[in-house]
Design an enzyme around this catalytic site. Structure first.
Site, PDB file in Angstrom:
ATOM      1  N   ASN A   7      33.959  37.464  30.703  1.00  0.00           N
ATOM      2  CA  ASN A   7      35.246  37.536  31.386  1.00  0.00           C
ATOM      3  C   ASN A   7      35.716  36.090  31.580  1.00  0.00           C
ATOM      4  O   ASN A   7      35.190  35.373  32.426  1.00  0.00           O
ATOM      5  CB  ASN A   7      35.034  38.248  32.730  1.00  0.00           C
ATOM      6  CG  ASN A   7      36.310  38.384  33.521  1.00  0.00           C
ATOM      7  OD1 ASN A   7      37.356  37.848  33.134  1.00  0.00           O
ATOM      8  ND2 ASN A   7      36.241  39.075  34.646  1.00  0.00           N
ATOM      9  N   ARG A  90      36.761  40.938  28.398  1.00  0.00           N
ATOM     10  CA  ARG A  90      37.845  41.450  29.240  1.00  0.00           C
ATOM     11  C   ARG A  90      39.130  40.753  28.801  1.00  0.00           C
ATOM     12  O   ARG A  90      39.169  39.522  28.730  1.00  0.00           O
ATOM     13  CB  ARG A  90      37.553  41.125  30.698  1.00  0.00           C
ATOM     14  CG  ARG A  90      38.671  41.598  31.575  1.00  0.00           C
ATOM     15  CD  ARG A  90      38.467  41.191  33.000  1.00  0.00           C
ATOM     16  NE  ARG A  90      39.584  41.677  33.780  1.00  0.00           N
ATOM     17  CZ  ARG A  90      40.004  41.116  34.897  1.00  0.00           C
ATOM     18  NH1 ARG A  90      39.383  40.061  35.382  1.00  0.00           N
ATOM     19  NH2 ARG A  90      41.019  41.604  35.543  1.00  0.00           N
ATOM     20  N   HIS A 179      43.895  46.072  36.493  1.00  0.00           N
ATOM     21  CA  HIS A 179      42.643  46.603  37.063  1.00  0.00           C
ATOM     22  C   HIS A 179      42.268  47.948  36.416  1.00  0.00           C
ATOM     23  O   HIS A 179      41.552  48.754  37.011  1.00  0.00           O
ATOM     24  CB  HIS A 179      42.759  46.873  38.583  1.00  0.00           C
ATOM     25  CG  HIS A 179      42.851  45.650  39.434  1.00  0.00           C
ATOM     26  ND1 HIS A 179      43.580  45.633  40.602  1.00  0.00           N
ATOM     27  CD2 HIS A 179      42.282  44.430  39.329  1.00  0.00           C
ATOM     28  CE1 HIS A 179      43.477  44.439  41.166  1.00  0.00           C
ATOM     29  NE2 HIS A 179      42.696  43.682  40.409  1.00  0.00           N
ATOM     30  N   ARG A 240      48.710  37.041  47.350  1.00  0.00           N
ATOM     31  CA  ARG A 240      49.919  37.522  46.669  1.00  0.00           C
ATOM     32  C   ARG A 240      50.703  38.447  47.593  1.00  0.00           C
ATOM     33  O   ARG A 240      50.123  39.216  48.350  1.00  0.00           O
ATOM     34  CB  ARG A 240      49.542  38.300  45.397  1.00  0.00           C
ATOM     35  CG  ARG A 240      49.223  37.405  44.235  1.00  0.00           C
ATOM     36  CD  ARG A 240      48.699  38.201  43.048  1.00  0.00           C
ATOM     37  NE  ARG A 240      47.269  38.094  42.936  1.00  0.00           N
ATOM     38  CZ  ARG A 240      46.508  38.815  42.111  1.00  0.00           C
ATOM     39  NH1 ARG A 240      47.065  39.704  41.316  1.00  0.00           N
ATOM     40  NH2 ARG A 240      45.202  38.660  42.079  1.00  0.00           N
ATOM     41  N   GLU A 383      33.272  46.718  36.472  1.00  0.00           N
ATOM     42  CA  GLU A 383      34.063  46.522  35.263  1.00  0.00           C
ATOM     43  C   GLU A 383      33.187  46.070  34.093  1.00  0.00           C
ATOM     44  O   GLU A 383      33.384  46.479  32.961  1.00  0.00           O
ATOM     45  CB  GLU A 383      35.170  45.492  35.531  1.00  0.00           C
ATOM     46  CG  GLU A 383      36.275  46.076  36.397  1.00  0.00           C
ATOM     47  CD  GLU A 383      37.094  45.026  37.117  1.00  0.00           C
ATOM     48  OE1 GLU A 383      36.547  44.396  38.050  1.00  0.00           O
ATOM     49  OE2 GLU A 383      38.261  44.849  36.773  1.00  0.00           O
TER      50      GLU A 383
END
Ligand code: AMP
Length: 402
Positions: A7, A90, A179, A240, A383
């Site tokens: 990743n 990823r 996601h 965010r 993940e």
């Protein structure tokens, strides 16, 4: 078969080496501060942590360092590079094109490059990792797993913004969602816990970490999600903003904020950090709220209220909800946040068991009361494991075709 999962961020590479099938983790690690003079590598070989500092110029060098770390010295877990038979990457943005994980060829690389326009921080870093892995391990399958793929089943009614249609045609402006690997993982796991087929589950999956998103999963497929063209839309996150009136941006532009200042404001200075003025870390905020810090408490309240509203909206969109699933660092660990989100849902048949909630921290479990019509579940996301699974399947298919 040994499968490496990577990743890549702009200055880091996270990696895990799996023995497949069976998902045994042989080692996992992280190279950080790539491009700086004091880069570091930390590798965990099943509880035993090794840490090294050294300059690492770029992703190419970082990848070689990772491969050497896996095959040499005190951190060695495999005999040589040749034992690694596939690499799973990823990749953040796969546009409308990639509905699942794919074997990487020149066309796939060209597409990932094209979508870099929509994910300028992520896709170029993901591509650097792919190129570095291809150079270091040229003879084995490289597989791309897209964050957007699970959401390609979202219908047009949910992915169109009410902007001029030409913007969708010309620039691809629509909701993509992110996601996806995490939402898919916990949705599939929920179906398993219900003893059902993967397409026989209706659940609302709440991925609450530093980044947060929520997905409506109907019949095992994503039908709506809170993140949009970019991972900025939707829920309040660590730094965010999530969604707000876009006219605020015009207002601030008129006050003298330029594009870069607005980007920084919305991505780095907002969310939990923006409201609390203290931290983007939920642990710190819960501690402060317990000490009667009003702004920390307000940040948590705004965060939880937003999630509550999305759950209501998605329940309306889906009709039947079998489960609400909490995952991600906050979703898996914060009993305080889960309690706040669920409080007041009782008349809708969503009933939290306070004791089960307190006892389920960082592990899988049901936290709803026996009388709850909708099950409340905590499912740790994984993940990397999902990427390892996809990569193994695709590598096996290629082997069979040979
Ligand atoms: P992630 O991005 O999934 O690693 O999640 C990071 C977020 O999880 C941060 O906001 C952490 O504060 C939060 N987190 C991790 N552990 C806990 C905990 N025990 N209680 C509350 N928040 C937590």
């Amino acid at each position: 078969m040994k499968v490496l999962v990577v990743n890549c961020g702009s200055s880091s590479i996270k990696y895990q080496l799996y023995e497949m099938p069976g998902w045994t983790i042989l080692a996992k690690g992280l190279v950080e501060r790539i491009g700086e003079s004091e880069s570091s590598l930390v590798q965990d070989n099943g509880g035993e942590k090794h840490y090294r500092e050294m300059p690492v110029a770029d992703h190419e060098e970082a990848m070689l360092l990772i491969l050497r770390s896996l095959t040499e010295g005190a951190t060695q877990v495999v005999g040589s590079f040749n034992e690694i038979k596939a690499v799973g990457h990823r990749v953040v943005h796969g546009g409308e094109e990639f509905t699942g994980s794919v074997h990487i060829n020149d066309d796939v690389i060209a597409s990932i490059e094209r979508y870099a326009d929509l994910a300028p921080l992520h896709n170029p870093a993901n591509l650097s990792g792919i190129r570095a892995a291809q150079n270091a391990l040229p003879d084995i399958p490289q597989v791309a797993c897209f964050d957007t793929a699970f959401h390609t089943t979202i219908p047009k009614v949910a992915y169109m913004y009410a902007l001029p249609y030409e913007l969708y045609e010309q620039y691809g402006i629509r909701r993509y969602g992110f996601h996806g690997t995490s939402h898919r993982w916990v949705a599939r796991r929920s179906a398993k816990l219900f003893g059902r087929h993967k397409y026989d589950i209706n659940c609302i999956t709440c991925h609450l970490g530093n980044g947060c998103s929520i997905t409506a999963v109907k019949d095992g497929r994503s039908i709506d999600t809170s993140m949009g063209l970019t991972p900025l839309e939707g829920l309040v996150m660590g730094t965010r903003s999530g969604s707000f009136d876009p006219a605020i941006l015009f207002y601030l532009a008129e006050k003298g904020y330029d594009t870069n200042a607005l980007k920084t404001l919305c991505n780095k200075k907002s969310g939990l950090l923006g409201i609390s003025g203290i931290s983007n870390d939920m642990r710190t905020l819960v501690e402060k709220a317990r000490e009667d810090d009003d702004r920390a408490a307000l940040a948590i309240d705004v965060f939880c209220y937003g999630i509550k509203k999305y759950i209501g909206a998605y329940a309306a969109a889906m009709g039947r909800v079998d489960a609400i699933v909490f995952t991600g660092g906050i979703g898996e660990n914060s009993t305080y946040v889960r309690e706040k989100i669920c409080r007041g849902f009782e008349p809708l048949g969503i009933i939290l068991d306070l004791l089960r909630n307190k006892q389920t921290v960082g592990v899988e479990g049901e936290i709803s009361d026996a009388s709850s019509r909708v099950k409340l579940l905590v499912i740790p996301t994984d993940e990397e494991r999902a990427i390892a699974g996809d990569t193994y399947e695709i590598a096996m298919e290629k082997q069979k075709k040979k």
